[in-house]
Design a protein around this motif. Structure first.
Motif, PDB file in Angstrom:
ATOM      1  N   ARG A  30      15.753  -3.624   1.774  1.00  0.00           N
ATOM      2  CA  ARG A  30      15.285  -3.928   0.716  1.00  0.00           C
ATOM      3  C   ARG A  30      14.580  -3.338  -0.250  1.00  0.00           C
ATOM      4  O   ARG A  30      15.054  -3.436  -1.382  1.00  0.00           O
ATOM      5  CB  ARG A  30      14.726  -5.424  -0.352  1.00  0.00           C
ATOM      6  CG  ARG A  30      15.657  -6.269   0.576  1.00  0.00           C
ATOM      7  CD  ARG A  30      16.911  -7.238   0.719  1.00  0.00           C
ATOM      8  NE  ARG A  30      17.539  -7.999   1.485  1.00  0.00           N
ATOM      9  CZ  ARG A  30      18.820  -8.325   1.276  1.00  0.00           C
ATOM     10  NH1 ARG A  30      19.767  -7.703   0.062  1.00  0.00           N
ATOM     11  NH2 ARG A  30      19.371  -8.871   1.949  1.00  0.00           N
ATOM     12  N   MET A  31      13.815  -2.364  -0.743  1.00  0.00           N
ATOM     13  CA  MET A  31      12.846  -1.485  -0.564  1.00  0.00           C
ATOM     14  C   MET A  31      13.481  -0.042  -0.699  1.00  0.00           C
ATOM     15  O   MET A  31      12.760   0.915  -1.372  1.00  0.00           O
ATOM     16  CB  MET A  31      11.930  -0.668  -0.144  1.00  0.00           C
ATOM     17  CG  MET A  31      11.015  -2.532   0.121  1.00  0.00           C
ATOM     18  SD  MET A  31      10.000  -3.332  -1.049  1.00  0.00           S
ATOM     19  CE  MET A  31       9.111  -2.343  -2.009  1.00  0.00           C
ATOM     20  N   VAL A  91       0.687  -1.316  -0.216  1.00  0.00           N
ATOM     21  CA  VAL A  91      -0.110   0.195  -0.537  1.00  0.00           C
ATOM     22  C   VAL A  91       0.482   1.034   0.311  1.00  0.00           C
ATOM     23  O   VAL A  91       2.051   1.378   0.770  1.00  0.00           O
ATOM     24  CB  VAL A  91      -0.995   0.111   1.093  1.00  0.00           C
ATOM     25  CG1 VAL A  91      -1.778   1.335   1.162  1.00  0.00           C
ATOM     26  CG2 VAL A  91      -2.001  -1.090   1.675  1.00  0.00           C
ATOM     27  N   VAL A  92       0.980   2.009  -1.281  1.00  0.00           N
ATOM     28  CA  VAL A  92       1.828   3.395  -0.931  1.00  0.00           C
ATOM     29  C   VAL A  92       0.652   4.178  -0.746  1.00  0.00           C
ATOM     30  O   VAL A  92      -1.148   4.283  -0.639  1.00  0.00           O
ATOM     31  CB  VAL A  92       2.738   3.704  -2.677  1.00  0.00           C
ATOM     32  CG1 VAL A  92       3.254   2.394  -2.982  1.00  0.00           C
ATOM     33  CG2 VAL A  92       1.207   3.360  -3.006  1.00  0.00           C
ATOM     34  N   GLU A  93       0.880   5.567  -0.174  1.00  0.00           N
ATOM     35  CA  GLU A  93       0.430   6.583  -0.048  1.00  0.00           C
ATOM     36  C   GLU A  93       1.178   7.792  -0.095  1.00  0.00           C
ATOM     37  O   GLU A  93       2.302   8.050   0.240  1.00  0.00           O
ATOM     38  CB  GLU A  93       0.469   6.289   1.886  1.00  0.00           C
ATOM     39  CG  GLU A  93       1.436   6.243   2.692  1.00  0.00           C
ATOM     40  CD  GLU A  93       0.472   6.489   4.081  1.00  0.00           C
ATOM     41  OE1 GLU A  93       0.594   5.041   5.126  1.00  0.00           O
ATOM     42  OE2 GLU A  93       0.904   7.118   4.791  1.00  0.00           O
ATOM     43  N   PHE A 153      15.708 -12.804  -1.918  1.00  0.00           N
ATOM     44  CA  PHE A 153      17.020 -13.143  -1.192  1.00  0.00           C
ATOM     45  C   PHE A 153      17.252 -14.535  -0.016  1.00  0.00           C
ATOM     46  O   PHE A 153      18.186 -14.461   0.627  1.00  0.00           O
ATOM     47  CB  PHE A 153      17.156 -11.537  -0.009  1.00  0.00           C
ATOM     48  CG  PHE A 153      17.677 -10.715  -1.417  1.00  0.00           C
ATOM     49  CD1 PHE A 153      16.552  -9.688  -1.990  1.00  0.00           C
ATOM     50  CD2 PHE A 153      19.113 -10.355  -1.640  1.00  0.00           C
ATOM     51  CE1 PHE A 153      16.360  -8.420  -2.283  1.00  0.00           C
ATOM     52  CE2 PHE A 153      19.596  -9.196  -2.402  1.00  0.00           C
ATOM     53  CZ  PHE A 153      18.042  -8.566  -3.326  1.00  0.00           C
ATOM     54  N   GLY A 183       6.248   6.593  -3.734  1.00  0.00           N
ATOM     55  CA  GLY A 183       5.862   5.921  -2.217  1.00  0.00           C
ATOM     56  C   GLY A 183       5.908   4.447  -1.928  1.00  0.00           C
ATOM     57  O   GLY A 183       6.492   3.846  -0.904  1.00  0.00           O
ATOM     58  N   LEU A 184       6.494   3.925  -2.896  1.00  0.00           N
ATOM     59  CA  LEU A 184       6.987   2.386  -3.150  1.00  0.00           C
ATOM     60  C   LEU A 184       8.152   1.849  -2.246  1.00  0.00           C
ATOM     61  O   LEU A 184       8.017   0.905  -1.466  1.00  0.00           O
ATOM     62  CB  LEU A 184       7.885   1.962  -4.791  1.00  0.00           C
ATOM     63  CG  LEU A 184       7.628   0.274  -5.043  1.00  0.00           C
ATOM     64  CD1 LEU A 184       6.127  -0.382  -4.164  1.00  0.00           C
ATOM     65  CD2 LEU A 184       8.525   0.796  -6.507  1.00  0.00           C
ATOM     66  N   TYR A 221      21.487  -4.870  -2.944  1.00  0.00           N
ATOM     67  CA  TYR A 221      20.857  -4.596  -3.626  1.00  0.00           C
ATOM     68  C   TYR A 221      19.571  -5.249  -3.291  1.00  0.00           C
ATOM     69  O   TYR A 221      19.875  -5.781  -2.396  1.00  0.00           O
ATOM     70  CB  TYR A 221      21.202  -5.060  -5.194  1.00  0.00           C
ATOM     71  CG  TYR A 221      21.793  -6.533  -5.368  1.00  0.00           C
ATOM     72  CD1 TYR A 221      23.250  -6.023  -5.704  1.00  0.00           C
ATOM     73  CD2 TYR A 221      21.171  -7.368  -5.310  1.00  0.00           C
ATOM     74  CE1 TYR A 221      23.891  -7.804  -5.425  1.00  0.00           C
ATOM     75  CE2 TYR A 221      21.814  -8.872  -5.561  1.00  0.00           C
ATOM     76  CZ  TYR A 221      23.292  -8.524  -5.617  1.00  0.00           C
ATOM     77  OH  TYR A 221      23.596 -10.109  -5.753  1.00  0.00           O
ATOM     78  N   GLY A 222      18.278  -4.286  -3.296  1.00  0.00           N
ATOM     79  CA  GLY A 222      17.007  -4.688  -3.349  1.00  0.00           C
ATOM     80  C   GLY A 222      15.924  -4.874  -4.871  1.00  0.00           C
ATOM     81  O   GLY A 222      16.507  -5.725  -5.526  1.00  0.00           O
ATOM     82  N   THR A 223      14.646  -4.091  -4.015  1.00  0.00           N
ATOM     83  CA  THR A 223      13.882  -4.605  -5.322  1.00  0.00           C
ATOM     84  C   THR A 223      13.552  -3.292  -6.205  1.00  0.00           C
ATOM     85  O   THR A 223      13.635  -3.364  -7.096  1.00  0.00           O
ATOM     86  CB  THR A 223      12.868  -5.109  -4.712  1.00  0.00           C
ATOM     87  OG1 THR A 223      12.583  -6.405  -4.119  1.00  0.00           O
ATOM     88  CG2 THR A 223      11.240  -4.642  -5.193  1.00  0.00           C
ATOM     89  N   LEU A 251      22.141 -13.208   0.820  1.00  0.00           N
ATOM     90  CA  LEU A 251      22.027 -12.231   1.940  1.00  0.00           C
ATOM     91  C   LEU A 251      22.516 -10.923   2.493  1.00  0.00           C
ATOM     92  O   LEU A 251      21.993 -10.319   2.774  1.00  0.00           O
ATOM     93  CB  LEU A 251      22.102 -13.374   3.169  1.00  0.00           C
ATOM     94  CG  LEU A 251      20.618 -14.372   3.679  1.00  0.00           C
ATOM     95  CD1 LEU A 251      21.074 -15.142   4.844  1.00  0.00           C
ATOM     96  CD2 LEU A 251      19.527 -13.400   3.964  1.00  0.00           C
ATOM     97  N   SER A 305      11.643  -2.699   4.920  1.00  0.00           N
ATOM     98  CA  SER A 305      12.419  -3.559   4.333  1.00  0.00           C
ATOM     99  C   SER A 305      13.347  -2.962   3.456  1.00  0.00           C
ATOM    100  O   SER A 305      13.319  -2.334   2.889  1.00  0.00           O
ATOM    101  CB  SER A 305      12.089  -4.602   3.121  1.00  0.00           C
ATOM    102  OG  SER A 305      13.043  -5.406   3.140  1.00  0.00           O
ATOM    103  N   ALA A 315       6.481   1.685   1.265  1.00  0.00           N
ATOM    104  CA  ALA A 315       5.525   1.291   1.434  1.00  0.00           C
ATOM    105  C   ALA A 315       5.267  -0.282   2.257  1.00  0.00           C
ATOM    106  O   ALA A 315       4.537  -0.570   2.962  1.00  0.00           O
ATOM    107  CB  ALA A 315       4.767   0.485   0.090  1.00  0.00           C
ATOM    108  N   ILE A 316       7.036  -0.520   2.510  1.00  0.00           N
ATOM    109  CA  ILE A 316       6.973  -2.031   3.794  1.00  0.00           C
ATOM    110  C   ILE A 316       8.049  -1.132   4.563  1.00  0.00           C
ATOM    111  O   ILE A 316       9.143  -0.398   3.485  1.00  0.00           O
ATOM    112  CB  ILE A 316       6.976  -3.356   2.855  1.00  0.00           C
ATOM    113  CG1 ILE A 316       7.518  -3.494   1.666  1.00  0.00           C
ATOM    114  CG2 ILE A 316       5.440  -3.702   2.287  1.00  0.00           C
ATOM    115  CD1 ILE A 316       7.554  -5.119   1.393  1.00  0.00           C
TER     116      ILE A 316
END
Lengths: 270, 413
Positions: B368-369, A88-90, A160, B359-360, B38-40, B34, B366, B363-364
């Motif tokens: 990795r983002m 969910v982006v805000e 990963f 906003g990606l 780099y990430g997503t 691990l 991590s 968003a979570i």
């Protein structure tokens, strides 16, 4: 001497032969490229001949940003940290009178022309003929992450090999398999899907053998099923009576980054 | 500092990087990805950058060697073999850079078994395989006669030469003429191949419409030019230390330096076009990555590494009277060759470091983002190993193989 009877090919015969082989090969190559550059399930008039065309309609005005969809997806697909098939982006709009931010849940859009599929060097990711769901063959994927770069919507994630503490290696919870693709894989070091690219599958493991979902029976994508504000709708765009088809008829919907020609199958109502 | 001293430094550096880098391999094999940073949002990092950089050096070095073996420019004959060998070594380490970067190293064969011909990555992998075979063949025909005569030398060198001669014994003038014809044919095919695979790497990035920084028709062409500049510059430096060094190769070094200067200026023109069109066009997604390059957290890669050390200083060295001294020209070559790694970094990372959807990256929760990237220790060590391995491979080859032609005067075929 007649070269055909003698079994000896003279220079002219050889040249002719080469030309024939070359022309055939060229025609074949051109044919192959033409066949590949058209989506094979697309008829001449541009309509899609698919049994189902699954997609979503998401009403951003109903979304309260609770992220239940993210959690439901994690519970369903057992995705590790850093992998979330929907997020969910805000975005805050400081200029808006009601000060209400925009919340937008964003699964994979299962595009009609998915750029991720074209770049995969080993055809490990593809769009299913029967229902248009874009999937990853975990046994084929080499983990080069080219598809992640090619997706304009950030819908792909690399596994990963991380674990949530509660389901770390050695704990009983780690033995709970993911139902993804109906493959029921457990997380083992170095084994797929670790080292693969992962993405939303519209919970296709909940389809019956005919490829149908059943909302009443609970065989419905986990995020949509759990959405507290009823902001997410899922269904078959090929069926004119489906909830999603009706919403598209009755409301004004937008798709993201139309200019790229990807034609997402997930629409947003503003 | 004489070439002797520089060569000792070279061996020490190679050994050090190789040894320290072994830990990178240990980490990769035991912990997989691990410990990679780099990430997503930024799914490619140092491994991909090294790969793109080295494959460019290979294409560039090979195209320089074609000046001798296709276009018969005698002034470069002394470094022709060195150029082909450099192309081979840099190809090998380019592939070694990208190999541990993929998620399942044991599945590389999938690209040959299940290729998707619409994917530039699949196409260039096939081309690398063909190019590798071509380089081995060309090098063998280049060295064949000297390998046969070298087999009589005492010690390891003689044994190796004898083995590599593959049982060939003919040292006649006729056979030499045949070798040259074969080399010319191979080198001609090789030019097409080098243009295809390195233009292909540019295409690999260029076709990604999702990343506006990469999505430019200039990319395949710019990649070829970058390859020529960096590969030519590397050869300038290599031929000043190896193949009997600047004392023997002075004229060649200066001549190649002039070519590199021309290519560098042409490349600046290409870069200028890219910047000009993007900023005057003013589409935010096009300028976002470029603004990041100019004023982001890694601004120094552009201004100091690529700009000052990789372009500004060598440009002066190649224009001012220092251009007459092969040692200064060699330094310019080293600066350009290393500075252009900064350019490659600025292609790969900033192109990715812009989130595709606003906003990606938040968003979570991590790491990795993250929309930024700096290589981890294990990634850096793996990169160090690749560089060290390349240096050692080059050094060993240069010592044991007859890379300096014994007979001067490469006649017309």
């Amino acid at each position: 001497m007649n070269p055909e009877t003698s079994g000896v090919t003279d220079r002219r015969g050889l040249l002719q032969r080469l030309l024939q082989v070359g022309a055939t090969a060229l025609a074949g190559a051109i044919g192959a490229i033409l066949a590949l550059s058209n989506n094979s399930v697309r008829a001449a008039d541009g309509t899609v001949r698919r049994k189902y065309r699954y997609g979503m309609v998401i009403d951003t005005r109903r979304c309260v940003g609770c992220r239940a969809c993210v959690v439901a997806c994690k519970a369903e697909n057992k995705t590790p940290p850093g992998v979330a098939y929907t997020v969910v982006v805000e975005q805050a709009f400081g200029t808006r009178a009601d000060d209400k931010p925009l919340f937008m849940t964003k699964p994979c859009f299962h595009c009609e022309s998915p750029p991720c599929v074209d770049v995969c060097p080993v055809s490990a990711t593809f769009k299913r003929e029967q229902d248009g769901i874009v999937v990853v063959d975990y046994n084929r994927c080499i983990g080069c992450r080219y598809c992640i770069t090619a997706c304009p919507y950030g819908a792909r994630f690399f596994d990963f090999g991380e674990h949530y503490p509660a389901v770390a290696e050695g704990t009983p919870y780690a033995q709970v398999p993911s139902p993804e693709y109906g493959q029921f894989r457990k997380r083992e070091p170095d084994e797929s899907p670790i080292g693969n690219v992962r993405k939303c599958t519209f919970c296709l493991h909940l389809q019956d053998s005919e490829g149908r979902y059943d909302k009443a029976a609970g065989r419905w994508p986990a995020c949509v099923k759990t959405c507290t504000g009823h902001a997410m709708f899922f269904g078959d765009f090929n069926d004119p009576e489906s909830e999603v088809s009706r919403l598209l008829r009755e409301r004004q919907a937008v798709r993201l980054k139309e200019e790229l020609g990807t034609e997402p199958n997930v629409y947003y109502l503003l | 500092m004489g070439p002797q001293m520089l060569r000792r430094l070279f061996w020490m550096l190679g050994g050090l990087l190789f040894t320290a880098g072994l830990f990178g391999w240990y980490d990769r094999l035991v912990f997989g990805h691990l410990h990679a940073n780099y990430g997503t949002v930024v799914p490619w990092g140092l491994g991909v950058t090294f790969y793109v950089y080295f494959i460019g050096l290979s294409a560039g070095a090979f195209l320089v060697s074609s000046l001798v073996y296709v276009f018969e420019m005698k002034q470069f004959e002394r470094i022709g073999r060195l150029a082909v060998f450099t192309a081979l070594v840099t190809l090998v380490i380019a592939l070694l850079s990208i190999w541990p970067d993929i998620g399942h190293m044991d599945r590389v064969w999938h690209i040959f078994a299940y290729p998707n011909i619409k994917s530039p990555m699949a196409v260039i992998t096939w081309l690398y395989a063909a190019y590798f075979v071509l380089l081995l063949c060309e090098l063998w025909f280049l060295l064949r006669r000297d390998l046969i005569t070298g087999a009589s030398a005492p010690g390891l060198q003689g044994t190796l030469c004898g083995l590599l001669a593959l049982g060939s014994r003919d040292v006649s003038g006729d056979s030499a003429l045949r070798d040259r014809r074969v080399v010319k044919a191979l080198a001609t095919v090789g030019i097409v191949m080098a243009i295809m695979f390195h233009g292909g790497v540019g295409t690999l990035f260029g076709v990604v419409a999702a990343r506006p920084h990469w999505h430019s028709a200039l990319y395949p062409l710019h990649f070829l030019l970058v390859a020529l500049v960096s590969g030519g510059a590397l050869l300038v430096f290599a031929s000043s230390i190896f193949a009997e060094g600047w004392k023997r190769n002075g004229e060649t070094v200066r001549a190649l330096g002039r070519i590199v200067l021309g290519l560098l200026l042409l490349d600046l023109l290409f870069q200028l076009s890219e910047w000009l069109i993007a900023f005057r066009g003013g589409i935010p997604s096009h300028t976002a990555s470029l603004s990041l390059i100019l004023g982001g957290p890694f601004w120094w890669i552009f201004w100091i590494w690529q700009g000052l050390l990789g372009t500004g200083v060598p440009l002066l060295l190649l224009v001012l009277p220092t251009r007459h001294d092969p040692r200064w020209v060699a330094l310019a070559g080293l600066l350009i060759a290393t500075g252009y790694f900064g350019l490659r970094l600025n292609i790969v990372i900033p192109g990715l470091a812009i989130e595709e959807i606003a906003g990606l990256s938040e968003a979570i929760a991590s790491s990795r983002m993250a929309p930024s990237y700096f290589p981890s220790v294990s990634e850096s060590l793996l990169g160090a190993w690749v560089v060290g391995f390349g240096l050692l491979l080059f050094g060993i080859g240069e010592r044991l193989l007859p890379l300096v032609p014994k007979e001067e005067g490469y006649g017309r075929v």
